[in-house]
Design a protein around this motif. Structure first.
Motif, PDB file in Angstrom:
ATOM      1  N   ILE A  16     -79.248  10.552 -94.729  1.00 12.24           N
ATOM      2  CA  ILE A  16     -79.198   9.183 -94.223  1.00 12.24           C
ATOM      3  C   ILE A  16     -80.589   8.562 -94.207  1.00 12.24           C
ATOM      4  O   ILE A  16     -80.767   7.396 -94.574  1.00 12.24           O
ATOM      5  CB  ILE A  16     -78.539   9.159 -92.826  1.00 12.24           C
ATOM      6  N   PHE A  17     -81.587   9.338 -93.820  1.00  9.56           N
ATOM      7  CA  PHE A  17     -82.971   8.856 -93.807  1.00  9.56           C
ATOM      8  C   PHE A  17     -83.400   8.433 -95.216  1.00  9.56           C
ATOM      9  O   PHE A  17     -83.973   7.356 -95.404  1.00  9.56           O
ATOM     10  CB  PHE A  17     -83.899   9.946 -93.266  1.00  9.56           C
ATOM     11  N   ASN A  18     -83.116   9.273 -96.208  1.00 11.21           N
ATOM     12  CA  ASN A  18     -83.492   8.942 -97.582  1.00 11.21           C
ATOM     13  C   ASN A  18     -82.695   7.764 -98.124  1.00 11.21           C
ATOM     14  O   ASN A  18     -83.201   6.993 -98.943  1.00 11.21           O
ATOM     15  CB  ASN A  18     -83.332  10.158 -98.493  1.00 11.21           C
ATOM     16  N   LEU A  19     -81.455   7.609 -97.686  1.00  5.79           N
ATOM     17  CA  LEU A  19     -80.665   6.456 -98.098  1.00  5.79           C
ATOM     18  C   LEU A  19     -81.314   5.159 -97.606  1.00  5.79           C
ATOM     19  O   LEU A  19     -81.445   4.189 -98.354  1.00  5.79           O
ATOM     20  CB  LEU A  19     -79.243   6.581 -97.560  1.00  5.79           C
ATOM     21  N   ILE A  24     -84.951   0.314 -98.391  1.00  4.71           N
ATOM     22  CA  ILE A  24     -86.172  -0.439 -98.107  1.00  4.71           C
ATOM     23  C   ILE A  24     -86.967  -0.656 -99.389  1.00  4.71           C
ATOM     24  O   ILE A  24     -87.464  -1.752 -99.647  1.00  4.71           O
ATOM     25  CB  ILE A  24     -87.006   0.296 -97.034  1.00  4.71           C
ATOM     26  N   VAL A  25     -87.073   0.383-100.212  1.00  5.48           N
ATOM     27  CA  VAL A  25     -87.790   0.250-101.486  1.00  5.48           C
ATOM     28  C   VAL A  25     -87.086  -0.750-102.386  1.00  5.48           C
ATOM     29  O   VAL A  25     -87.730  -1.567-103.050  1.00  5.48           O
ATOM     30  CB  VAL A  25     -87.921   1.637-102.176  1.00  5.48           C
ATOM     31  N   MET A  26     -85.757  -0.729-102.398  1.00  6.28           N
ATOM     32  CA  MET A  26     -84.995  -1.645-103.233  1.00  6.28           C
ATOM     33  C   MET A  26     -85.185  -3.099-102.774  1.00  6.28           C
ATOM     34  O   MET A  26     -85.334  -4.006-103.591  1.00  6.28           O
ATOM     35  CB  MET A  26     -83.510  -1.283-103.206  1.00  6.28           C
ATOM     36  N   LEU A  27     -85.190  -3.327-101.464  1.00  9.74           N
ATOM     37  CA  LEU A  27     -85.319  -4.684-100.957  1.00  9.74           C
ATOM     38  C   LEU A  27     -86.728  -5.238-101.112  1.00  9.74           C
ATOM     39  O   LEU A  27     -86.906  -6.443-101.268  1.00  9.74           O
ATOM     40  CB  LEU A  27     -84.895  -4.741 -99.489  1.00  9.74           C
ATOM     41  N   MET A  35     -87.388   4.118-106.371  1.00 11.80           N
ATOM     42  CA  MET A  35     -86.207   4.313-105.543  1.00 11.80           C
ATOM     43  C   MET A  35     -85.494   5.604-105.913  1.00 11.80           C
ATOM     44  O   MET A  35     -84.878   6.259-105.064  1.00 11.80           O
ATOM     45  CB  MET A  35     -85.266   3.126-105.699  1.00 11.80           C
ATOM     46  N   SER A  36     -85.591   6.009-107.183  1.00 12.71           N
ATOM     47  CA  SER A  36     -84.901   7.216-107.636  1.00 12.71           C
ATOM     48  C   SER A  36     -85.421   8.474-106.938  1.00 12.71           C
ATOM     49  O   SER A  36     -84.711   9.472-106.863  1.00 12.71           O
ATOM     50  CB  SER A  36     -85.037   7.364-109.147  1.00 12.71           C
ATOM     51  N   LYS A  37     -86.638   8.430-106.437  1.00 14.34           N
ATOM     52  CA  LYS A  37     -87.184   9.569-105.699  1.00 14.34           C
ATOM     53  C   LYS A  37     -86.332   9.866-104.463  1.00 14.34           C
ATOM     54  O   LYS A  37     -85.964  11.005-104.202  1.00 14.34           O
ATOM     55  CB  LYS A  37     -88.625   9.272-105.299  1.00 14.34           C
ATOM     56  N   TYR A  38     -86.003   8.812-103.729  1.00 14.87           N
ATOM     57  CA  TYR A  38     -85.219   8.985-102.504  1.00 14.87           C
ATOM     58  C   TYR A  38     -83.753   9.280-102.801  1.00 14.87           C
ATOM     59  O   TYR A  38     -83.120  10.081-102.102  1.00 14.87           O
ATOM     60  CB  TYR A  38     -85.354   7.749-101.617  1.00 14.87           C
ATOM     61  N   ILE A  39     -83.222   8.659-103.829  1.00 17.90           N
ATOM     62  CA  ILE A  39     -81.834   8.930-104.207  1.00 17.90           C
ATOM     63  C   ILE A  39     -81.712  10.363-104.717  1.00 17.90           C
ATOM     64  O   ILE A  39     -80.727  11.054-104.430  1.00 17.90           O
ATOM     65  CB  ILE A  39     -81.355   7.912-105.260  1.00 17.90           C
ATOM     66  N   GLY A  40     -82.707  10.829-105.446  1.00 17.24           N
ATOM     67  CA  GLY A  40     -82.700  12.210-105.921  1.00 17.24           C
ATOM     68  C   GLY A  40     -82.746  13.212-104.779  1.00 17.24           C
ATOM     69  O   GLY A  40     -82.067  14.240-104.809  1.00 17.24           O
TER      70      GLY A  40
END
Length: 69
Positions: A16-19, A24-27, A35-40
């Motif tokens: 949830i934290f990474n989501l 935040i990075v996307m916005l 953003m792919s770092k956090y999604i990964g």
């Protein structure tokens, strides 16, 4: 058994934290980190949860619910 529950709970909180970090990075738009770092990280955490649950069931640490029929 308690250690498995705590580990799964911690991994869910990490997901949830990474989501939210990815949101935040996307916005923000332009950012130093992709953003792919956090999604990964989120996908890796979900894979770890599945593997942990499968290992716990296979070793008998936790037992699944019986069949409904």
């Amino acid at each position: 058994m308690l250690a498995v529950k705590i580990t799964v709970g911690a991994l869910l909180i990490f997901m949830i934290f990474n989501l939210f970090k990815a949101m935040i990075v996307m916005l923000k738009g332009e950012s130093e980190e992709p953003m792919s770092k956090y999604i990964g990280r989120r996908v890796l955490a979900s894979a770890a949860i599945v593997i942990l649950l499968l290992l716990a069931i296979a070793t008998g640490i936790i037992t699944p619910n019986p069949r409904p029929y």
